[in-house]
Scaffold this motif. Structure first.
Motif, PDB file in Angstrom:
ATOM      1  N   THR A 253     -29.622  42.549  21.661  1.00 54.30           N
ATOM      2  CA  THR A 253     -29.321  42.213  23.059  1.00 54.30           C
ATOM      3  C   THR A 253     -30.269  41.111  23.546  1.00 54.30           C
ATOM      4  O   THR A 253     -30.601  41.045  24.724  1.00 54.30           O
ATOM      5  CB  THR A 253     -29.463  43.459  23.954  1.00 54.30           C
ATOM      6  OG1 THR A 253     -30.750  44.053  23.752  1.00 54.30           O
ATOM      7  CG2 THR A 253     -28.387  44.483  23.635  1.00 54.30           C
ATOM      8  N   TRP A 254     -30.698  40.264  22.639  1.00 60.45           N
ATOM      9  CA  TRP A 254     -31.678  39.226  22.951  1.00 60.45           C
ATOM     10  C   TRP A 254     -31.133  38.232  23.964  1.00 60.45           C
ATOM     11  O   TRP A 254     -29.962  37.821  23.885  1.00 60.45           O
ATOM     12  CB  TRP A 254     -32.057  38.494  21.668  1.00 60.45           C
ATOM     13  CG  TRP A 254     -33.303  37.670  21.753  1.00 60.45           C
ATOM     14  CD1 TRP A 254     -33.377  36.310  21.845  1.00 60.45           C
ATOM     15  CD2 TRP A 254     -34.652  38.128  21.737  1.00 60.45           C
ATOM     16  NE1 TRP A 254     -34.692  35.899  21.878  1.00 60.45           N
ATOM     17  CE2 TRP A 254     -35.499  37.001  21.822  1.00 60.45           C
ATOM     18  CE3 TRP A 254     -35.241  39.393  21.667  1.00 60.45           C
ATOM     19  CZ2 TRP A 254     -36.880  37.086  21.827  1.00 60.45           C
ATOM     20  CZ3 TRP A 254     -36.614  39.501  21.677  1.00 60.45           C
ATOM     21  CH2 TRP A 254     -37.425  38.354  21.755  1.00 60.45           C
ATOM     22  N   LEU A 274     -24.831  38.182  14.540  1.00 58.57           N
ATOM     23  CA  LEU A 274     -24.919  39.640  14.524  1.00 58.57           C
ATOM     24  C   LEU A 274     -24.865  40.208  15.948  1.00 58.57           C
ATOM     25  O   LEU A 274     -24.219  41.230  16.202  1.00 58.57           O
ATOM     26  CB  LEU A 274     -26.225  40.059  13.845  1.00 58.57           C
ATOM     27  CG  LEU A 274     -26.253  41.404  13.133  1.00 58.57           C
ATOM     28  CD1 LEU A 274     -25.219  41.452  12.021  1.00 58.57           C
ATOM     29  CD2 LEU A 274     -27.629  41.668  12.561  1.00 58.57           C
ATOM     30  N   LYS A 275     -25.543  39.538  16.855  1.00 56.62           N
ATOM     31  CA  LYS A 275     -25.540  39.949  18.263  1.00 56.62           C
ATOM     32  C   LYS A 275     -24.113  39.919  18.821  1.00 56.62           C
ATOM     33  O   LYS A 275     -23.694  40.837  19.549  1.00 56.62           O
ATOM     34  CB  LYS A 275     -26.452  39.010  19.057  1.00 56.62           C
ATOM     35  CG  LYS A 275     -26.465  39.254  20.559  1.00 56.62           C
ATOM     36  CD  LYS A 275     -27.273  38.169  21.262  1.00 56.62           C
ATOM     37  CE  LYS A 275     -27.064  38.217  22.763  1.00 56.62           C
ATOM     38  NZ  LYS A 275     -27.752  37.128  23.459  1.00 56.62           N
ATOM     39  N   LYS A 321     -17.816  37.218  23.772  1.00 55.96           N
ATOM     40  CA  LYS A 321     -19.233  37.320  23.422  1.00 55.96           C
ATOM     41  C   LYS A 321     -20.110  37.884  24.533  1.00 55.96           C
ATOM     42  O   LYS A 321     -21.284  38.163  24.306  1.00 55.96           O
ATOM     43  CB  LYS A 321     -19.768  35.932  23.037  1.00 55.96           C
ATOM     44  CG  LYS A 321     -19.061  35.327  21.836  1.00 55.96           C
ATOM     45  CD  LYS A 321     -19.548  33.914  21.575  1.00 55.96           C
ATOM     46  CE  LYS A 321     -18.792  33.279  20.415  1.00 55.96           C
ATOM     47  NZ  LYS A 321     -19.223  31.876  20.186  1.00 55.96           N
ATOM     48  N   ASN A 322     -19.568  38.023  25.745  1.00 57.22           N
ATOM     49  CA  ASN A 322     -20.390  38.516  26.846  1.00 57.22           C
ATOM     50  C   ASN A 322     -19.528  39.137  27.939  1.00 57.22           C
ATOM     51  O   ASN A 322     -18.288  39.047  27.898  1.00 57.22           O
ATOM     52  CB  ASN A 322     -21.252  37.384  27.425  1.00 57.22           C
ATOM     53  CG  ASN A 322     -20.434  36.160  27.778  1.00 57.22           C
ATOM     54  OD1 ASN A 322     -19.449  36.244  28.509  1.00 57.22           O
ATOM     55  ND2 ASN A 322     -20.840  34.998  27.253  1.00 57.22           N
ATOM     56  N   ASP A 323     -20.191  39.736  28.917  1.00 57.98           N
ATOM     57  CA  ASP A 323     -19.478  40.439  29.984  1.00 57.98           C
ATOM     58  C   ASP A 323     -18.606  39.500  30.812  1.00 57.98           C
ATOM     59  O   ASP A 323     -17.544  39.897  31.297  1.00 57.98           O
ATOM     60  CB  ASP A 323     -20.478  41.154  30.901  1.00 57.98           C
ATOM     61  CG  ASP A 323     -21.053  42.410  30.255  1.00 57.98           C
ATOM     62  OD1 ASP A 323     -20.503  42.845  29.220  1.00 57.98           O
ATOM     63  OD2 ASP A 323     -22.043  42.960  30.780  1.00 57.98           O
ATOM     64  N   SER A 417     -25.148  44.327   7.347  1.00 52.66           N
ATOM     65  CA  SER A 417     -25.663  42.982   7.656  1.00 52.66           C
ATOM     66  C   SER A 417     -27.009  43.071   8.355  1.00 52.66           C
ATOM     67  O   SER A 417     -27.945  42.325   8.034  1.00 52.66           O
ATOM     68  CB  SER A 417     -24.662  42.237   8.550  1.00 52.66           C
ATOM     69  OG  SER A 417     -23.431  42.078   7.905  1.00 52.66           O
ATOM     70  N   PHE A 418     -27.113  43.981   9.317  1.00 60.49           N
ATOM     71  CA  PHE A 418     -28.340  44.159  10.077  1.00 60.49           C
ATOM     72  C   PHE A 418     -29.480  44.614   9.174  1.00 60.49           C
ATOM     73  O   PHE A 418     -30.580  44.061   9.191  1.00 60.49           O
ATOM     74  CB  PHE A 418     -28.087  45.179  11.190  1.00 60.49           C
ATOM     75  CG  PHE A 418     -29.252  45.402  12.112  1.00 60.49           C
ATOM     76  CD1 PHE A 418     -29.748  44.371  12.897  1.00 60.49           C
ATOM     77  CD2 PHE A 418     -29.855  46.650  12.213  1.00 60.49           C
ATOM     78  CE1 PHE A 418     -30.819  44.579  13.759  1.00 60.49           C
ATOM     79  CE2 PHE A 418     -30.919  46.867  13.071  1.00 60.49           C
ATOM     80  CZ  PHE A 418     -31.403  45.825  13.845  1.00 60.49           C
ATOM     81  N   MET A 419     -29.204  45.616   8.354  1.00 66.05           N
ATOM     82  CA  MET A 419     -30.222  46.168   7.464  1.00 66.05           C
ATOM     83  C   MET A 419     -30.701  45.114   6.459  1.00 66.05           C
ATOM     84  O   MET A 419     -31.900  45.025   6.170  1.00 66.05           O
ATOM     85  CB  MET A 419     -29.657  47.382   6.721  1.00 66.05           C
ATOM     86  CG  MET A 419     -30.640  48.071   5.796  1.00 66.05           C
ATOM     87  SD  MET A 419     -30.027  49.682   5.217  1.00 66.05           S
ATOM     88  CE  MET A 419     -28.488  49.206   4.461  1.00 66.05           C
TER      89      MET A 419
END
Length: 450
Positions: A253-254, A274-275, A321-323, A417-419
């Motif tokens: 959530t950067w 990834l985000k 990609k966003n709200d 992917s994250f790991m």
């Protein structure tokens, strides 16, 4: 006189600052060269299918426009020269020499006989003499070059070389030869990378650690953004692994306006992607779960309907990609859910959703754009918990959140992917993280005991 004094003062101040600073004075070229080496080692280690690709400037970019204009002008001049009577072969000779060097670049060390043959046939002095006497057959040498390329190329280039061998227009022929030679150089480099990959993989970790340390030293041996990032998660009694796992989860959530930690300079693009995947999966799952609340009791056990709703929502939210983007398209999502439910009801000869049920559906789905929405928060919590568990037990069996079983494939893909990024980065940068943790852990404990 005043200007002289000012210059002397500036010079003294600069000398004083340089003496006080521990930052090594290095050129941008040195920094860039080191970063390139670091990036190559990083990509080879992190991406099992890594290969070098031909660089192309972005479409419609100034670089692409300028490149195309320059190339077009070059080939127009070449065409003009060879069309003169008698032909001006100055550029043709230059191109033959460039191609000769290109052939050397794609030859293996043991191909000495072929190199001698090319040396003899494409002898530049001999070619110049032939040109002076009007006896240089450029097409003959172009066809010879293609015959050599055919012996050296990977099977993937056979079709292109066969196509070029039928080309009768010299400009197109030479242009095609040069373009294909560039691709063949890449083929050779990638083949070499593939051949030595086992050795690279076995040694690259230590190599990358050292190169990263060298890069940090060039930057003054300081990691201010990384330290700020980790400090937010350092608490009394919390071990370094928990701090790191929580910090990495924070990257999902950067804030896009904030710089990423220095230790992640090579993974910024991956983390942004990834985000976006995380946000899309989280929101899609939330909307799907909320939509199920609007399914009439007689359809609650219909697995195919739930699958259709999920599929259609995924398609409608693709690229969100966003709200803000979600808010713009949420009404289309609501209409699609309503249609899916009504179509299923109609297929069973049942009445459509009532006005009251439609209003309830609208209200529930609209609320998903609110970051404080309870269901959205619960989905977010379940996703983060699962991601942290996979970090803590890599390769082990991790209990999957039952509420998200419909998104098992997507969540496991996100987790892998994250790991991959997190554990690899920790492996490379652990000593730097440990140094920051040790420094700030004592401060945190002191404040807690006060």
């Amino acid at each position: 006189m005043e200007a002289s004094k000012t210059n002397e003062g500036n010079s003294s101040l600069q000398n004083s600052l340089e003496q006080q600073s521990d930052v090594p004075i290095v050129s941008e070229e040195e920094r860039y060269a080191l970063l390139q080496k670091l990036n190559l080692a990083h990509e080879i280690g992190l991406d099992q299918s890594f290969s070098l690709k031909k660089e192309e400037p972005p479409d419609n970019s100034l670089e692409k426009v300028v490149t195309e204009v320059v190339h077009s002008a070059f080939w127009d001049l070449f065409k003009q020269q060879i069309s003169e009577d008698p032909p001006n072969l100055t550029m043709a000779l230059s191109l033959l020499n460039e191609i000769k060097e290109g052939l050397y670049d794609i030859m293996m060390p043991h191909q000495t006989k072929l190199k001698s043959e090319v040396d003899e046939i494409l002898d530049l002095e001999l070619l110049k003499q032939q040109a002076l006497h009007g006896a240089l057959d450029v097409m003959y040498f172009a066809q010879y070059i293609l015959s050599v390329m055919k012996r050296l190329c990977a099977p993937i280039r056979d079709e292109k070389i066969e196509e070029l061998s039928k080309e009768t227009e010299l400009v197109s022929l030479f242009r095609g030869i040069l373009d294909t030679l560039k691709l063949m150089k890449l083929d050779m480099v990638n083949f070499t990378l593939f051949s030595i990959r086992p050795e690279l993989v076995s040694n690259h970790m230590e190599y990358e650690r050292q190169k990263f340390t060298d890069y940090i030293k060039l930057s003054g041996d300081a990691l201010p953004v990384t330290e700020t990032w980790l400090k937010k998660h350092i608490r009394p009694g919390v071990n370094i692994k928990d701090v790191l796992y929580n910090a990495f989860l924070d990257l999902l959530t950067w804030d896009s306006n904030e710089p990423y930690p220095e230790t992640l300079i090579l993974d910024e693009k991956r983390l942004i992607k990834l985000k976006e995947e995380y946000y899309l999966m989280k929101m899609t799952a939330t909307i799907v779960l909320l939509s199920f609340n609007s399914i009439p009791p007689q359809l609650q056990s219909d697995v195919s309907l739930k699958g259709e709703i999920k599929q259609h929502i995924c398609l409608l939210l693709e690229g969100v990609k966003n709200d803000q983007q979600l808010s713009q398209g949420i009404q289309n999502v609501i209409e699609q859910i309503k249609k899916d439910i009504n179509d299923k009801l109609a297929s069973r000869e049942m009445n459509h959703l009532s006005d009251e049920q439609v209003t309830s559906l609208n209200q529930q789905i609209q609320q998903v754009t609110d970051p404080q929405n309870r269901v959205r928060g619960l989905v977010n919590l379940r996703v983060l918990d699962f991601l942290k568990l996979t970090l803590m037990h890599p390769g082990g069996k991790t209990n999957f959140p039952p509420a998200l079983v419909l998104f098992k494939k997507e969540l496991e893909s996100l987790s892998n992917s994250f790991m991959n990024i997190v554990l690899y980065n920790i492996n490379i940068c652990f000593e730097h993280y440990k140094k920051i943790f040790t420094k700030n852990e004592s401060s945190s404990s002191s404040i807690s005991n006060t």
